[in-house]
Write a protein that holds these residues in place. Structure first.
Motif, mmCIF file in Angstrom:
data_model
loop_
_atom_site.group_PDB
_atom_site.id
_atom_site.type_symbol
_atom_site.label_atom_id
_atom_site.label_comp_id
_atom_site.label_asym_id
_atom_site.label_seq_id
_atom_site.Cartn_x
_atom_site.Cartn_y
_atom_site.Cartn_z
ATOM 1 N N LEU A 41 28.798 24.066 113.858
ATOM 2 C CA LEU A 41 28.728 25.131 112.847
ATOM 3 C C LEU A 41 30.065 25.233 112.109
ATOM 4 O O LEU A 41 30.924 26.056 112.463
ATOM 5 N N PRO A 42 30.256 24.424 111.077
ATOM 6 C CA PRO A 42 31.563 24.361 110.405
ATOM 7 C C PRO A 42 31.951 25.619 109.634
ATOM 8 O O PRO A 42 33.123 25.799 109.309
ATOM 9 N N ASP A 43 30.986 26.498 109.348
ATOM 10 C CA ASP A 43 31.277 27.701 108.564
ATOM 11 C C ASP A 43 31.563 28.934 109.422
ATOM 12 O O ASP A 43 31.601 30.046 108.898
ATOM 13 N N LEU A 44 31.784 28.739 110.717
ATOM 14 C CA LEU A 44 32.004 29.890 111.606
ATOM 15 C C LEU A 44 33.209 30.717 111.172
ATOM 16 O O LEU A 44 34.290 30.195 110.952
ATOM 17 N N VAL A 45 32.983 32.010 111.075
ATOM 18 C CA VAL A 45 34.042 32.985 110.830
ATOM 19 C C VAL A 45 34.488 33.561 112.175
ATOM 20 O O VAL A 45 35.632 33.963 112.344
#
Length: 157
Positions: free
Chosen positions: A98-102
């Motif tokens: 999940l490269p967009d994890l905040v």
């Protein structure tokens, strides 16, 4: 021991994120995982339900997927409703896929030093032993609707 996240971090995460993968969500509406995910979906978040026992069904207008590898589209918060011993593998998978994890978020009662170390190494904040529903309500003034004093002054009814 895990540190207490600042209100600034919590507010930033809840404001920037638009999607949440709820790992371990239950289709049973009385289970905490269900009503937290439902609440987040009602607040405009895309909620991706993750549960292998009910994969293929629909919850919160999304198809339930069996695992993190089956998630399509960006995910900003990885919200985990699983036992502490299951957390490190889930966090490792989430950080890899999940490269967009905040943020990685572990629900109330869940703490994982291993996951904390993985998140630190990846530069992704982790919030442990907290609930995004409770924090959202506390930080954005919704607890007062239940009779709680939040310290936020508002004229909204």
């Amino acid at each position: 021991m895990t540190s207490t996240p600042s209100d600034a971090l919590l507010r930033d995460v809840l404001t920037r994120a638009r999607s949440v993968a709820c790992v371990g969500v239950s289709p049973n509406p009385v289970r905490p995982s269900h009503f937290v995910a439902r609440y987040l979906s009602l607040r405009g978040y895309r909620v991706v339900p993750v549960n292998p026992t009910c994969a293929g069904t629909t919850l919160f207008k999304e198809e339930v997927v069996p695992d993190i590898a089956s998630i399509s589209g960006p995910v900003h918060i990885l919200d985990i409703f699983r036992k502490p011993e299951a957390v490190p593998a889930l966090v490792e998978d989430g950080l890899a896929r999940l490269p967009d994890l905040v943020c990685v978020w572990l629900q109330i009662g869940i703490v994982s030093p291993e996951a904390e170390a993985m998140c630190a190494a990846a530069g992704v904040p982790i919030i442990q032993d907290r609930c995004p529903k409770i924090e959202y309500q506390r930080l954005f003034g919704e607890l007062r609707q239940g009779g709680f004093a939040t310290g936020i002054i508002s004229s909204r009814l």
